[in-house]
Design an enzyme around this catalytic site. Structure first.
Site, mmCIF file in Angstrom:
data_model
loop_
_atom_site.group_PDB
_atom_site.id
_atom_site.type_symbol
_atom_site.label_atom_id
_atom_site.label_comp_id
_atom_site.label_asym_id
_atom_site.label_seq_id
_atom_site.Cartn_x
_atom_site.Cartn_y
_atom_site.Cartn_z
ATOM 1 N N ASP A 1 0.864 -1.188 0.000
ATOM 2 C CA ASP A 1 0.000 0.000 0.000
ATOM 3 C C ASP A 1 0.898 1.235 0.000
ATOM 4 O O ASP A 1 2.086 1.151 0.316
ATOM 5 C CB ASP A 1 -0.914 0.010 1.235
ATOM 6 N N SER A 2 0.283 2.373 -0.322
ATOM 7 C CA SER A 2 1.030 3.631 -0.272
ATOM 8 C C SER A 2 1.353 4.015 1.178
ATOM 9 O O SER A 2 2.158 4.907 1.400
ATOM 10 C CB SER A 2 0.205 4.743 -0.904
ATOM 11 N N CYS B 1 -4.281 -1.544 -2.073
ATOM 12 C CA CYS B 1 -4.319 -0.122 -2.430
ATOM 13 C C CYS B 1 -5.126 0.004 -3.721
ATOM 14 O O CYS B 1 -4.778 -0.615 -4.736
ATOM 15 C CB CYS B 1 -2.891 0.368 -2.657
ATOM 16 N N GLU C 1 -2.929 9.025 7.589
ATOM 17 C CA GLU C 1 -1.477 8.851 7.723
ATOM 18 C C GLU C 1 -0.942 9.610 8.933
ATOM 19 O O GLU C 1 0.043 9.202 9.538
ATOM 20 C CB GLU C 1 -0.756 9.321 6.447
ATOM 21 N N CYS D 1 -10.846 3.212 -1.174
ATOM 22 C CA CYS D 1 -9.468 3.489 -0.767
ATOM 23 C C CYS D 1 -9.293 2.766 0.556
ATOM 24 O O CYS D 1 -10.143 2.877 1.445
ATOM 25 C CB CYS D 1 -9.258 4.992 -0.577
ATOM 26 N N HIS E 1 -7.478 3.239 2.988
ATOM 27 C CA HIS E 1 -7.334 4.089 4.186
ATOM 28 C C HIS E 1 -8.697 4.424 4.808
ATOM 29 O O HIS E 1 -8.781 4.730 5.993
ATOM 30 C CB HIS E 1 -6.652 5.417 3.833
HETATM 31 N N1 DGL Z 1 -4.711 3.181 0.312
HETATM 32 C C1 DGL Z 1 -4.574 3.829 -0.964
HETATM 33 C C2 DGL Z 1 -5.769 3.455 -1.838
HETATM 34 O O1 DGL Z 1 -6.461 2.509 -1.541
HETATM 35 C C3 DGL Z 1 -4.349 5.291 -0.795
HETATM 36 C C4 DGL Z 1 -3.693 5.912 -1.973
HETATM 37 C C5 DGL Z 1 -2.980 7.197 -1.709
HETATM 38 O O2 DGL Z 1 -1.915 7.150 -1.075
HETATM 39 O O3 DGL Z 1 -3.450 8.248 -2.158
HETATM 40 O O4 DGL Z 1 -6.010 4.048 -2.863
#
Ligand code: DGL
Length: 264
Positions: free
Chosen positions: A10-11, A73, A152, A183, A185
């Site tokens: 993931d990011s 992600c 974050e 997403c 997050h």
């Molecule tokens: N968890 C990522 C997603 O599902 C977040 C992406 C981001 O860092 O913008 O898209």
């Protein structure tokens, strides 16, 4: 049987929402997780850069000898999943198809909302997948670029988060009966999102939905981890502060976490 771990990318910390569900549904499996918090959010970045970063995460996971890779992600799934899965000889799963299928099943009035990063919404991939399977459904999309930075920075339950979610989701309120959290997050903001959207709106956690697909794949390829008496050794890696990662991961997963910071 295959006792190698499952790799998650993931990011940042968002993919932990998928890991949490994995630990609930498939507690015998071992996890290697990489979150690229130093370069999050991915959502506003150009697709060429997201593709490059995603490959770096994939190669890192391959170096850990994983048996399966989960793109935990949506943004990476929208941009790079098709390409990566063609190149690898292990299964690669994304979160978008499971989320789209679950929303189709959940809606009663045929109006589905999707919230995600700027890139996920721009890619239009959720609408395409939903309407490919069910052409008569109406899909409304909304980018929520302020949500990932809130998560974050571990502010998911703050009053700032409440205000931001309320302001951002206004156009979606009373428009849909089902909302895809597009997403990984966003499940960390779930109580606030549910409050703003109303208690009757069904929230679809695409990451959690994808764990069912992981289970199907493990069975299909017969690569489940043996139920052994040996303890599992989950590994968590971040490209930013391990302390910040551990704070969020521990409170989300309810287990002690000792992540390591790596440079890609
Ligand atoms: N968890 C990522 C997603 O599902 C977040 C992406 C981001 O860092 O913008 O898209």
């Amino acid at each position: 049987m295959d006792n190698r771990p499952i790799g998650f990318l993931d990011s940042g910390v968002g993919g932990l929402t998928v890991v949490k569900e994995l630990m609930r549904q498939l507690p015998d499996e071992e996890v290697v997780y990489i979150g690229d918090s130093r370069r999050a959010p991915y959502g506003p970045r150009p697709s060429s850069q997201i593709r490059q970063f995603t490959w770096e995460l994939v190669n890192f996971l391959l170096s850990k000898n994983v048996k399966l890779i989960v793109f935990a992600c949506n943004t990476a799934t929208a941009v790079a999943w098709e390409e990566v899965k063609k190149e690898l000889d292990i299964p690669v799963l994304g979160v978008i198809l499971p989320g789209a299928s679950a929303a189709i099943k959940a809606t009663n009035n045929g109006h589905i909302g999707i919230i995600g990063t700027a890139m996920t919404v721009k890619s239009d991939i959720y609408r395409q997948k939903v309407q490919l399977l069910s052409p008569d459904l109406q899909v409304m999309s909304l980018a929520c670029p302020k949500f990932v930075p809130l998560v974050e920075s571990n502010e998911s339950a703050s009053s700032v988060a409440k205000k931001v979610v309320y302001e951002t989701l206004k156009p979606m309120v009373n428009q849909v009966d089902t909302l895809i959290l597009g997403c990984t997050h966003y499940p960390l903001l779930r109580p606030i999102i549910q409050n703003v959207m109303g208690q009757t709106v069904k929230l679809i956690d695409s990451g959690a939905e994808c764990v069912r697909d992981i289970s199907v794949l493990l069975n299909y390829f017969e690569i489940n981890r043996e139920r052994t008496t040996l303890s599992k050794r989950h590994q968590f890696f971040t490209t930013a502060s391990s302390q910040a990662f551990d704070d969020i991961a521990q409170s989300w997963l309810n287990i002690p976490i000792k992540s390591r910071t790596i440079r890609l």
